[in-house]
Design an enzyme around this catalytic site. Sequence first.
Site, PDB file in Angstrom:
ATOM      1  N   GLU A  14      30.796  47.321  45.536  1.00 37.16           N
ATOM      2  CA  GLU A  14      31.095  47.885  44.218  1.00 37.16           C
ATOM      3  C   GLU A  14      31.471  49.362  44.249  1.00 37.16           C
ATOM      4  OE1 GLU A  14      26.521  48.087  42.419  1.00 37.16           O
ATOM      5  OE2 GLU A  14      28.158  47.630  41.069  1.00 37.16           O
ATOM      6  N   GLU A  50      21.885  42.690  48.629  1.00 35.93           N
ATOM      7  CA  GLU A  50      21.925  43.911  47.821  1.00 35.93           C
ATOM      8  C   GLU A  50      22.790  44.967  48.531  1.00 35.93           C
ATOM      9  OE1 GLU A  50      21.464  44.938  45.013  1.00 35.93           O
ATOM     10  OE2 GLU A  50      20.851  47.023  45.003  1.00 35.93           O
ATOM     11  N   LYS A  64      26.193  46.558  46.926  1.00 29.55           N
ATOM     12  CA  LYS A  64      26.350  48.006  46.742  1.00 29.55           C
ATOM     13  C   LYS A  64      27.634  48.469  47.426  1.00 29.55           C
ATOM     14  CE  LYS A  64      23.923  48.719  44.240  1.00 29.55           C
ATOM     15  NZ  LYS A  64      22.755  48.064  43.705  1.00 29.55           N
ATOM     16  N   HIS A  99      26.222  28.585  61.274  1.00 27.59           N
ATOM     17  CA  HIS A  99      26.728  27.402  60.563  1.00 27.59           C
ATOM     18  C   HIS A  99      28.095  27.651  59.934  1.00 27.59           C
ATOM     19  CE1 HIS A  99      22.987  25.312  61.244  1.00 27.59           C
ATOM     20  NE2 HIS A  99      22.334  26.384  60.818  1.00 27.59           N
ATOM     21  N   ASN A 107      32.346  46.817  20.193  1.00 26.12           N
ATOM     22  CA  ASN A 107      31.793  46.462  21.508  1.00 26.12           C
ATOM     23  C   ASN A 107      31.426  44.991  21.434  1.00 26.12           C
ATOM     24  OD1 ASN A 107      30.323  46.247  23.905  1.00 26.12           O
ATOM     25  ND2 ASN A 107      28.456  47.026  22.951  1.00 26.12           N
ATOM     26  N   GLY A 108      32.003  44.177  22.319  1.00 23.96           N
ATOM     27  CA  GLY A 108      31.683  42.750  22.311  1.00 23.96           C
ATOM     28  C   GLY A 108      32.948  41.918  22.330  1.00 23.96           C
ATOM     29  N   TRP A 120      35.739  49.156  28.053  1.00 19.99           N
ATOM     30  CA  TRP A 120      35.836  48.324  29.255  1.00 19.99           C
ATOM     31  C   TRP A 120      36.668  47.124  28.845  1.00 19.99           C
ATOM     32  CZ3 TRP A 120      34.161  43.344  30.784  1.00 19.99           C
ATOM     33  CH2 TRP A 120      34.236  43.112  32.166  1.00 19.99           C
ATOM     34  N   ARG A 150      29.387  52.821  30.089  1.00 21.50           N
ATOM     35  CA  ARG A 150      29.628  51.479  29.552  1.00 21.50           C
ATOM     36  C   ARG A 150      31.064  51.012  29.729  1.00 21.50           C
ATOM     37  NH1 ARG A 150      25.287  50.258  26.032  1.00 21.50           N
ATOM     38  NH2 ARG A 150      26.452  48.558  25.122  1.00 21.50           N
ATOM     39  N   CYS A 204      31.659  48.633  26.655  1.00 23.93           N
ATOM     40  CA  CYS A 204      32.253  49.529  25.680  1.00 23.93           C
ATOM     41  C   CYS A 204      31.119  50.273  24.980  1.00 23.93           C
ATOM     42  CB  CYS A 204      33.081  48.831  24.601  1.00 23.93           C
ATOM     43  SG  CYS A 204      34.452  47.862  25.238  1.00 23.93           S
ATOM     44  N   LYS A 214      28.505  49.848  33.499  1.00 24.81           N
ATOM     45  CA  LYS A 214      27.073  49.793  33.791  1.00 24.81           C
ATOM     46  C   LYS A 214      26.383  48.672  33.038  1.00 24.81           C
ATOM     47  CE  LYS A 214      23.201  51.535  35.406  1.00 24.81           C
ATOM     48  NZ  LYS A 214      22.925  51.235  36.813  1.00 24.81           N
TER      49      LYS A 214
END
Length: 605
Positions: free
Chosen positions: A485, A478, A482, A501, A98-99, A74, A27, A2, A600
């Site tokens: 997402e 990675e 990517k 395995h 925010n939080g 968010w 955010r 946020c 982000k």
Amino acid sequence: MCGIVGILGNHEVSPMILDALRRLEYRGYDSAGIATVNDGVLDRRRAVGKLINLSDLLVHEPLPGRSGIGHTRWATHGGPTVANAHPHRAGRVAVVHNGIIENFRALREELTADGAQFDSETDTETIVQLTSQYLDQGMAPVQAARATLARLDGAFALAFLFEGEQDMIICARRGSPLCIGHGDGEMYLGSDAIALAELTDRITYLEEGDWAILTRAGAQVFDAEGQQTSRAVTRINVESARVDKSGHKHFMAKEMAEQPAVLKAAMGYYSGLDHSGIDLPEALDFKGIDRLILVACGTGFYACQVAKYWFEKLAGLPVELDIASEFRYREPVLGPQNMAIFVSQSGETADTLAALRHAKPHVGQVVSVVNVPTSSIARESTVALPIHAGPEIGVASTKAFTASLQVLALLALRAGHDRGHLSDEEFNRLINDLRSVPGYVAQALDREEEIRRMTESLAQARDVLFLGRGTMYPLAMEGALKLKEISYIHAEAYAAGELKHGPIALIEQDLPVFIFAPFDALFEKTISNMQEVMARQGKVFLVSDAKGLAEAGDVPHRLQMPTVPDLIAPIVYAVPAQLIAYHAALHRGTDVDQPRNLAKSVTVE
Ligand code: M6R
């Protein structure tokens, strides 16, 4: 997550707040809203989805006023609905947050018992209900805000706006970042300095536990004990804080393209202008340590995983690696001869910050590798090493990954040299290898058109596998992260030798399998695993260099990378990992820079 903004302006603030929120949209983008005070009257507008929806709403329903607060959300508590959108309001007060308020259930029960009517499912609404109750009991706004803050547990950055108060915003910081901007007869507030970059270059970063009263004349700041205190006003480089796509279609594309320049600048910064060696802070002591602990989240974690190979091989240092959200809960054994390194692009990731705070009293040195040098993680470390990548806006981290790798490689070389594990000659050779990174990364970027064509078939893929050995294993992870997402294709990564395995059961005709395998000591082994995939009709895409491709024989889908020294291969091979995801996302038509459900900067645990 946020983003929050506050402005006490001399003009209409809604457009200014919208503009600042645009720079904070990274955010979160589940909803957005603005509240203003106009002629003493508090009013608000809120819209679900991206900021553009709020912007459209404001065309039809303007929100006048020269003081206001804004929010981009968010979602944590309660879905993305108008009722759950900020600013929340009760009676004469509106709040953006925010939080997370951890004791919101208890507060909500208490307030409901006292007759409060809740309109949303959010934790934030307990804040306004509480403040409103205090106002109704006769407290003045400052008193009511203070009393409210004293009741809250959790992590937050908050801004309060009050009906009848045209020249006052109260803000507080506990756990989530917040800064104050100083204008000429105007005052601003933002989750970060980037939000305020178009308004001012004079910024005060609030410390943990601070709260402040803003008026157009300035800011009165109080510390966690309630004592009035002074916090420095710093000048930020407004140019470097400005964000635009510079002609690219997406921020991610721009940020990938910036990598050669970013890596060159970072190398220059740490190797001194005379290019004679590594210019890292003297305070770093690698000789006196017996263990290194690397902690991060997401892409930063994969950078740490690559670095583990480097520190072990080049410096003979035992390395422990942890995902930040797991670190402190598994009661790690820590000691004064340990150095802990935290890697974070934003420097505000709540899990990583909590891990740092957990480790700090127990370990000898706390080092951070961060992109935002003014961030909480940077400020709370004993040594902060900025990666100098510039603002990274695309949710998918790209240039911050390669620049973090570069700084971690420098640290590993310095550790190896200091500990007598690398001779002067080896050290100088490896430093030169590192200096060649920007050129090779530029060559890797030149493969974009091939990668675009190669990934066309991914538009229909449901699952994709990534394989690699050694430092290519974290690279495979990675690549899978990517792809997940930004294209929403399910992707998994395995150490190539682990395939047999269990995961080999997933291989079926035409399952896309990307294999990262430069021609190195592990090449033959990886290629054997590739054969196992091909024997089961998996659709192999081999990413290797000229020698590797020649040795691998008949592989239908191949991408030729430049031939690079072993040390830097994970930095250079990060580029195809990024471009594969980027073009798969373009083929599927997803939102590259703002993928669904993500933000982000993850400032909640
Ligand atoms: O800001 P940080 O580096 O601490 O962020 C950590 C992760 O949230 C981040 O790397 C995330 O995984 C990225 N979106 C990956 O592209």
